[in-house]
Design a protein around this motif. Sequence first.
Motif, PDB file in Angstrom:
ATOM      1  N   SER A 418      19.309  16.296   2.627  1.00 52.52           N
ATOM      2  CA  SER A 418      17.954  17.389   1.826  1.00 52.52           C
ATOM      3  C   SER A 418      17.762  16.562   0.290  1.00 52.52           C
ATOM      4  O   SER A 418      17.024  17.370  -0.753  1.00 52.52           O
ATOM      5  CB  SER A 418      19.210  17.838   1.185  1.00 52.52           C
ATOM      6  N   ASP A 419      16.897  15.463   0.367  1.00 48.66           N
ATOM      7  CA  ASP A 419      16.572  14.695  -0.494  1.00 48.66           C
ATOM      8  C   ASP A 419      15.205  14.405   0.373  1.00 48.66           C
ATOM      9  O   ASP A 419      15.146  14.114   0.889  1.00 48.66           O
ATOM     10  CB  ASP A 419      17.376  14.042  -0.760  1.00 48.66           C
ATOM     11  N   ALA A 420      13.619  14.732  -0.795  1.00 50.59           N
ATOM     12  CA  ALA A 420      13.012  14.267  -0.646  1.00 50.59           C
ATOM     13  C   ALA A 420      12.736  12.747  -0.933  1.00 50.59           C
ATOM     14  O   ALA A 420      13.058  12.244  -2.005  1.00 50.59           O
ATOM     15  CB  ALA A 420      12.020  14.671  -0.929  1.00 50.59           C
ATOM     16  N   VAL A 421      12.080  11.729  -0.030  1.00 49.46           N
ATOM     17  CA  VAL A 421      11.779  10.758  -0.788  1.00 49.46           C
ATOM     18  C   VAL A 421      10.366  10.473  -0.558  1.00 49.46           C
ATOM     19  O   VAL A 421       9.730  10.928  -0.072  1.00 49.46           O
ATOM     20  CB  VAL A 421      12.540   9.853   0.224  1.00 49.46           C
ATOM     21  N   ASN A 422       9.940   9.128  -1.171  1.00 50.09           N
ATOM     22  CA  ASN A 422       8.862   8.730  -1.289  1.00 50.09           C
ATOM     23  C   ASN A 422       8.684   7.817   0.125  1.00 50.09           C
ATOM     24  O   ASN A 422       8.798   6.967   0.746  1.00 50.09           O
ATOM     25  CB  ASN A 422       8.703   7.816  -2.318  1.00 50.09           C
ATOM     26  N   PRO A 423       7.227   8.956   1.105  1.00 51.41           N
ATOM     27  CA  PRO A 423       7.206   8.396   2.540  1.00 51.41           C
ATOM     28  C   PRO A 423       6.427   6.573   2.289  1.00 51.41           C
ATOM     29  O   PRO A 423       6.160   5.821   3.229  1.00 51.41           O
ATOM     30  CB  PRO A 423       6.309   9.389   3.292  1.00 51.41           C
ATOM     31  N   ALA A 424       5.649   7.064   1.067  1.00 40.26           N
ATOM     32  CA  ALA A 424       4.854   5.442   1.107  1.00 40.26           C
ATOM     33  C   ALA A 424       5.606   4.418   1.367  1.00 40.26           C
ATOM     34  O   ALA A 424       4.426   3.279   2.011  1.00 40.26           O
ATOM     35  CB  ALA A 424       3.979   5.851  -0.417  1.00 40.26           C
ATOM     36  N   ALA A 425       6.378   3.874   1.202  1.00 39.83           N
ATOM     37  CA  ALA A 425       6.627   2.894   1.152  1.00 39.83           C
ATOM     38  C   ALA A 425       7.647   2.689   2.043  1.00 39.83           C
ATOM     39  O   ALA A 425       7.425   1.749   2.696  1.00 39.83           O
ATOM     40  CB  ALA A 425       8.390   2.762   0.026  1.00 39.83           C
ATOM     41  N   TRP A 426       7.213   3.649   2.868  1.00 39.43           N
ATOM     42  CA  TRP A 426       8.104   3.572   4.657  1.00 39.43           C
ATOM     43  C   TRP A 426       6.723   3.437   5.843  1.00 39.43           C
ATOM     44  O   TRP A 426       7.451   2.748   6.704  1.00 39.43           O
ATOM     45  CB  TRP A 426       8.712   5.319   5.302  1.00 39.43           C
ATOM     46  N   LEU A 427       5.524   2.975   5.016  1.00 43.98           N
ATOM     47  CA  LEU A 427       4.526   3.652   6.212  1.00 43.98           C
ATOM     48  C   LEU A 427       4.058   1.825   6.441  1.00 43.98           C
ATOM     49  O   LEU A 427       4.313   0.968   5.448  1.00 43.98           O
ATOM     50  CB  LEU A 427       3.306   4.554   5.869  1.00 43.98           C
ATOM     51  N   THR A 428       3.909   1.847   7.087  1.00 37.89           N
ATOM     52  CA  THR A 428       2.761  -0.068   7.507  1.00 37.89           C
ATOM     53  C   THR A 428       2.135  -0.053   6.625  1.00 37.89           C
ATOM     54  O   THR A 428       0.878   1.435   5.922  1.00 37.89           O
ATOM     55  CB  THR A 428       2.371   0.313   8.867  1.00 37.89           C
ATOM     56  N   PRO A 429       2.006  -1.058   5.348  1.00 37.15           N
ATOM     57  CA  PRO A 429       0.248  -0.786   4.407  1.00 37.15           C
ATOM     58  C   PRO A 429      -0.325  -0.952   5.353  1.00 37.15           C
ATOM     59  O   PRO A 429      -1.024  -1.412   5.791  1.00 37.15           O
ATOM     60  CB  PRO A 429       0.654  -2.536   3.946  1.00 37.15           C
ATOM     61  N   ASN A 430      -1.554  -0.017   4.567  1.00 41.88           N
ATOM     62  CA  ASN A 430      -2.614   0.403   5.037  1.00 41.88           C
ATOM     63  C   ASN A 430      -4.245  -0.626   4.917  1.00 41.88           C
ATOM     64  O   ASN A 430      -4.414  -0.764   3.017  1.00 41.88           O
ATOM     65  CB  ASN A 430      -3.244   1.887   4.776  1.00 41.88           C
TER      66      ASN A 430
END
Length: 430
Positions: A418-430
């Motif tokens: 139930s906690d939102a986390v920053n998704p940018a850290a999970w994505l492949t570096p663009n």
Amino acid sequence: MKFYKIVFFAALFLSAAHAFGQSSAELKRRRDKLNEELDQLNHELEANQNNKKMNLKQLNLLKAQISLRTSKIATINSEIGLLNNQIQESNNTVHTLQGQLDQLKKEYAAMVLFAYHNRSSYNQLMFVFASEDFNQAYKRMKYLQQFGSYRERQAESIRGTQNELHNKIDELDKTKKNKNDLLADQEKEKANLGKAKKDEDDVLSELSRQQGQLKQQQRDKQNKISDMNRAINAAIRREVEEARRKAEEEARKREAAEAAKAKAEGRAVEPSTVKRITKTSTTSEILNATPEAAKLSNDFLGNKGRLPWPVTNGGITQGFGMYTSGGIRNDNKGVDIRTNEGASVRAVFNGEVNGVTNIGGTYFVLVKHGEYFTVYSNLRTVAVSKGQKVSTKQILGTVATDSDSGMSIAHFELWKGSDAVNPAAWLTPN
């Protein structure tokens, strides 16, 4: 020993150059991608400027352009930093090679002088015949032979060091030229950034006359975001409760089966070694109650920093966390990704569709990955349904284009329980 030192320094430098080449290539690829996005934005801005009336789309395009130019300047700074390191390393290598070359030449001169003083065959024979015994005479003959071979190797080492020194100086000159080119590009981008910020101020000044309308648009957007957040929280709570119910039911069935088996065998019921889900169990324990769910959670976590982007082409225009827009403070539970009109939105990992919900005329899709959830919102169309299994990069729907701003923004969120986390850290570096 001098020859082996030269080989060592050369190998060390080549290794450093290889590492630099990889980092430099990655930065150049990032800069090229930013240039492509800037070109696309420039075309849209030029097309939109034909409209004499300032509008929200023009403001958003300028904001996106400012963000991209800022990113490009930061990338150029990183490239210049790498080039400065390479220049320093090259200067050190040139200095080392020059010192080694001077030492080799000094040693070679001493050998030439020695050979000159002992150039006649008579002197060499006398050197051998002056030996005390046959063994010493043999060693002196071998010494004379090795001395000649060593002198040839020294001459070859001098030639090799000179060639390496010239190559290194040429490479250093090219690196300095690349740095100067990047500095020129950086100054150009700074000037463009200043102009874009001025244009933004002009548009904001013009739009201030429409402040009431803009604030209403922002309030509508905020209300839509709040409705979506409530729907997501409710869906996750339902999923947690359903997972708890199933885990408790499975535990009761397992204990009943064990009790029946013990009664049939005429023995006492042994305490179960399986941890039960209770009212005090954490959300993580509940969502990972089954081996399948626990494995999926672990696999998802193992791909942190390597998840594919939910769109094939785009850049983040609004990051995770609190921000203010149009005088209204918002809390972004994910990231906003600007993409092409009608772009496909895809799953970032294997999972199961937990729900498809319509909020204010657009859809969001919630996908479960064990204890993790991903959210894909601002969809114009949806290609999946609740309960459907999806795989990595499977298309979930298409992005909607905002009628007020003219922007196609895919909103992506990632939740751990139930906690939102920053998704940018999970994505492949663009």
